[in-house]
Design a protein around this motif. Structure first.
Motif, PDB file in Angstrom:
ATOM      1  N   MET A   1      -2.429   8.889  -5.063  1.00 24.75           N
ATOM      2  CA  MET A   1      -2.548   8.821  -3.628  1.00 24.75           C
ATOM      3  C   MET A   1      -1.730   9.954  -3.022  1.00 24.75           C
ATOM      4  O   MET A   1      -0.595  10.185  -3.415  1.00 24.75           O
ATOM      5  N   GLN A   2      -2.351  10.657  -2.063  1.00 23.73           N
ATOM      6  CA  GLN A   2      -1.676  11.766  -1.407  1.00 23.73           C
ATOM      7  C   GLN A   2      -1.834  11.632   0.097  1.00 23.73           C
ATOM      8  O   GLN A   2      -2.785  11.001   0.581  1.00 23.73           O
ATOM      9  N   LEU A   3      -0.949  12.266   0.843  1.00 22.89           N
ATOM     10  CA  LEU A   3      -0.988  12.173   2.297  1.00 22.89           C
ATOM     11  C   LEU A   3      -2.334  12.629   2.857  1.00 22.89           C
ATOM     12  O   LEU A   3      -2.831  12.077   3.839  1.00 22.89           O
ATOM     13  N   GLY A   4      -2.967  13.604   2.210  1.00 20.98           N
ATOM     14  CA  GLY A   4      -4.268  14.081   2.656  1.00 20.98           C
ATOM     15  C   GLY A   4      -5.377  13.052   2.521  1.00 20.98           C
ATOM     16  O   GLY A   4      -6.469  13.243   3.060  1.00 20.98           O
ATOM     17  N   ASP A   5      -5.108  11.938   1.814  1.00 22.82           N
ATOM     18  CA  ASP A   5      -6.095  10.872   1.655  1.00 22.82           C
ATOM     19  C   ASP A   5      -6.054   9.864   2.812  1.00 22.82           C
ATOM     20  O   ASP A   5      -6.883   8.962   2.873  1.00 22.82           O
ATOM     21  N   GLN A   6      -5.085  10.034   3.717  1.00 22.28           N
ATOM     22  CA  GLN A   6      -4.971   9.133   4.858  1.00 22.28           C
ATOM     23  C   GLN A   6      -6.160   9.376   5.785  1.00 22.28           C
ATOM     24  O   GLN A   6      -6.504  10.510   6.077  1.00 22.28           O
ATOM     25  N   PHE A   7      -6.831   8.274   6.219  1.00 21.84           N
ATOM     26  CA  PHE A   7      -8.000   8.473   7.073  1.00 21.84           C
ATOM     27  C   PHE A   7      -8.062   7.599   8.311  1.00 21.84           C
ATOM     28  O   PHE A   7      -8.906   7.829   9.179  1.00 21.84           O
ATOM     29  N   HIS A   8      -7.202   6.606   8.438  1.00 20.48           N
ATOM     30  CA  HIS A   8      -7.205   5.841   9.682  1.00 20.48           C
ATOM     31  C   HIS A   8      -5.892   5.113   9.903  1.00 20.48           C
ATOM     32  O   HIS A   8      -5.116   4.903   8.965  1.00 20.48           O
ATOM     33  N   LEU A   9      -5.683   4.741  11.187  1.00 18.07           N
ATOM     34  CA  LEU A   9      -4.592   3.855  11.577  1.00 18.07           C
ATOM     35  C   LEU A   9      -5.229   2.562  12.043  1.00 18.07           C
ATOM     36  O   LEU A   9      -6.142   2.583  12.884  1.00 18.07           O
ATOM     37  N   GLY A  10      -4.790   1.446  11.487  1.00 20.53           N
ATOM     38  CA  GLY A  10      -5.362   0.147  11.827  1.00 20.53           C
ATOM     39  C   GLY A  10      -4.543  -0.562  12.888  1.00 20.53           C
ATOM     40  O   GLY A  10      -3.316  -0.628  12.802  1.00 20.53           O
ATOM     41  N   ILE A  11      -5.229  -1.079  13.889  1.00 23.61           N
ATOM     42  CA  ILE A  11      -4.615  -1.846  14.971  1.00 23.61           C
ATOM     43  C   ILE A  11      -5.303  -3.203  14.995  1.00 23.61           C
ATOM     44  O   ILE A  11      -6.527  -3.283  15.181  1.00 23.61           O
ATOM     45  N   VAL A  12      -4.542  -4.270  14.794  1.00 26.52           N
ATOM     46  CA  VAL A  12      -5.098  -5.620  14.867  1.00 26.52           C
ATOM     47  C   VAL A  12      -4.815  -6.155  16.260  1.00 26.52           C
ATOM     48  O   VAL A  12      -3.696  -6.034  16.766  1.00 26.52           O
ATOM     49  N   ASP A  94      -3.585   2.962  -7.946  1.00 23.83           N
ATOM     50  CA  ASP A  94      -2.744   3.237  -6.778  1.00 23.83           C
ATOM     51  C   ASP A  94      -1.999   1.984  -6.322  1.00 23.83           C
ATOM     52  O   ASP A  94      -0.848   2.060  -5.880  1.00 23.83           O
ATOM     53  N   THR A  95      -2.630   0.823  -6.454  1.00 27.07           N
ATOM     54  CA  THR A  95      -1.963  -0.442  -6.131  1.00 27.07           C
ATOM     55  C   THR A  95      -0.772  -0.656  -7.053  1.00 27.07           C
ATOM     56  O   THR A  95       0.314  -1.043  -6.611  1.00 27.07           O
ATOM     57  N   ALA A  96      -0.951  -0.381  -8.339  1.00 26.61           N
ATOM     58  CA  ALA A  96       0.139  -0.518  -9.308  1.00 26.61           C
ATOM     59  C   ALA A  96       1.271   0.469  -8.999  1.00 26.61           C
ATOM     60  O   ALA A  96       2.451   0.109  -9.097  1.00 26.61           O
ATOM     61  N   ASP A  97       0.911   1.698  -8.603  1.00 30.02           N
ATOM     62  CA  ASP A  97       1.941   2.681  -8.238  1.00 30.02           C
ATOM     63  C   ASP A  97       2.761   2.190  -7.049  1.00 30.02           C
ATOM     64  O   ASP A  97       3.986   2.298  -7.044  1.00 30.02           O
ATOM     65  N   LEU A  98       2.079   1.677  -6.031  1.00 29.70           N
ATOM     66  CA  LEU A  98       2.793   1.165  -4.863  1.00 29.70           C
ATOM     67  C   LEU A  98       3.665  -0.039  -5.232  1.00 29.70           C
ATOM     68  O   LEU A  98       4.781  -0.177  -4.724  1.00 29.70           O
ATOM     69  N   ALA A  99       3.174  -0.902  -6.112  1.00 31.87           N
ATOM     70  CA  ALA A  99       3.956  -2.061  -6.551  1.00 31.87           C
ATOM     71  C   ALA A  99       5.248  -1.608  -7.235  1.00 31.87           C
ATOM     72  O   ALA A  99       6.309  -2.198  -7.018  1.00 31.87           O
ATOM     73  N   ARG A 100       5.156  -0.552  -8.035  1.00 30.20           N
ATOM     74  CA  ARG A 100       6.368  -0.016  -8.688  1.00 30.20           C
ATOM     75  C   ARG A 100       7.370   0.511  -7.663  1.00 30.20           C
ATOM     76  O   ARG A 100       8.562   0.547  -7.913  1.00 30.20           O
ATOM     77  N   ASP A 101       6.856   0.912  -6.497  1.00 28.11           N
ATOM     78  CA  ASP A 101       7.731   1.384  -5.420  1.00 28.11           C
ATOM     79  C   ASP A 101       8.156   0.253  -4.480  1.00 28.11           C
ATOM     80  O   ASP A 101       8.711   0.500  -3.413  1.00 28.11           O
ATOM     81  N   GLY A 102       7.871  -0.990  -4.850  1.00 30.47           N
ATOM     82  CA  GLY A 102       8.338  -2.141  -4.093  1.00 30.47           C
ATOM     83  C   GLY A 102       7.359  -2.717  -3.089  1.00 30.47           C
ATOM     84  O   GLY A 102       7.698  -3.645  -2.354  1.00 30.47           O
ATOM     85  N   TYR A 103       6.145  -2.201  -3.039  1.00 33.08           N
ATOM     86  CA  TYR A 103       5.145  -2.747  -2.122  1.00 33.08           C
ATOM     87  C   TYR A 103       4.586  -4.049  -2.684  1.00 33.08           C
ATOM     88  O   TYR A 103       4.264  -4.137  -3.861  1.00 33.08           O
ATOM     89  N   VAL A 104       4.464  -5.038  -1.799  1.00 38.04           N
ATOM     90  CA  VAL A 104       3.968  -6.361  -2.173  1.00 38.04           C
ATOM     91  C   VAL A 104       2.490  -6.455  -1.809  1.00 38.04           C
ATOM     92  O   VAL A 104       2.100  -6.122  -0.679  1.00 38.04           O
ATOM     93  N   LEU A 105       1.683  -6.923  -2.745  1.00 36.78           N
ATOM     94  CA  LEU A 105       0.250  -7.096  -2.503  1.00 36.78           C
ATOM     95  C   LEU A 105       0.040  -8.286  -1.577  1.00 36.78           C
ATOM     96  O   LEU A 105       0.468  -9.399  -1.872  1.00 36.78           O
ATOM     97  N   GLU A 106      -0.638  -8.031  -0.439  1.00 37.00           N
ATOM     98  CA  GLU A 106      -0.904  -9.092   0.532  1.00 37.00           C
ATOM     99  C   GLU A 106      -2.347  -9.575   0.484  1.00 37.00           C
ATOM    100  O   GLU A 106      -2.617 -10.736   0.797  1.00 37.00           O
ATOM    101  N   ALA A 107      -3.278  -8.684   0.150  1.00 36.70           N
ATOM    102  CA  ALA A 107      -4.690  -9.066   0.110  1.00 36.70           C
ATOM    103  C   ALA A 107      -5.465  -8.024  -0.678  1.00 36.70           C
ATOM    104  O   ALA A 107      -5.084  -6.853  -0.724  1.00 36.70           O
TER     105      ALA A 107
END
Length: 154
Positions: A1-12, A94-107
């Motif tokens: 995953m790289q910053l250039g892969d960012q494509f949207h900001l989500g607003i709920v 990429d999910t596994a990479d984020l998990a190694r960095d402390g990100y918790v899977l929510e959905a």
């Protein structure tokens, strides 16, 4: 995953139409069609069918407005930005990479091929990332294409 892969900001938002109108009035946003519907997702509490609905701005920076679903992670966030969306060639890796960095899977949701289609992960500080499979790119790009590009008829 790289910053250039960012494509949207989500607003709920709980006030979908009002938020859309306000962003149009203040920033001149134009919107693609509202898309979505009942979707099976994996949550920490188990599998659930949720009515996930959203619309994307047709201009950049790309905004995604998501209808709020009370009692889930899809509730309005203080400060407005709910998540940052990234394309992913390999959502599982990429999910596994984020998990190694402390990100918790929510959905998460699997695609027709059984591989992860999207995931939502949150850091300890509350920063939330949505990973979206590049397999969804062509379909999602129709969400922010002009009516002529989508093939809509007048």
């Amino acid at each position: 995953m790289q910053l250039g892969d960012q494509f949207h900001l989500g607003i709920v938002t709980a006030g979908f139409e009002a938020t859309m109108d306000r962003l149009t009035s203040v920033f001149g946003c134009e919107w693609g069609p509202e898309v979505g519907g009942p979707s099976t997702v994996e949550l920490p509490s188990g599998q659930a069918v949720l009515d996930l609905r959203c619309a994307f701005s047709t201009s950049v920076p790309r905004l995604e407005l998501v209808r709020s679903i009370p009692g889930t992670l899809w509730e309005p966030t203080p400060g407005g930005i709910h998540h940052v969306g990234f394309w992913s060639e390999d959502v599982a890796a990429d999910t596994a990479d984020l998990a190694r960095d402390g990100y918790v899977l929510e959905a998460s949701r699997n695609g027709p091929d059984g591989r992860p289609f999207f995931t939502f992960q949150r850091s300890a500080t509350g920063f939330r990332i949505e990973l979206v499979s590049t397999a969804a790119r062509a379909g999602l790009e129709q969400c922010w294409a002009s009516p002529a590009q989508r093939g809509d008829r007048p």
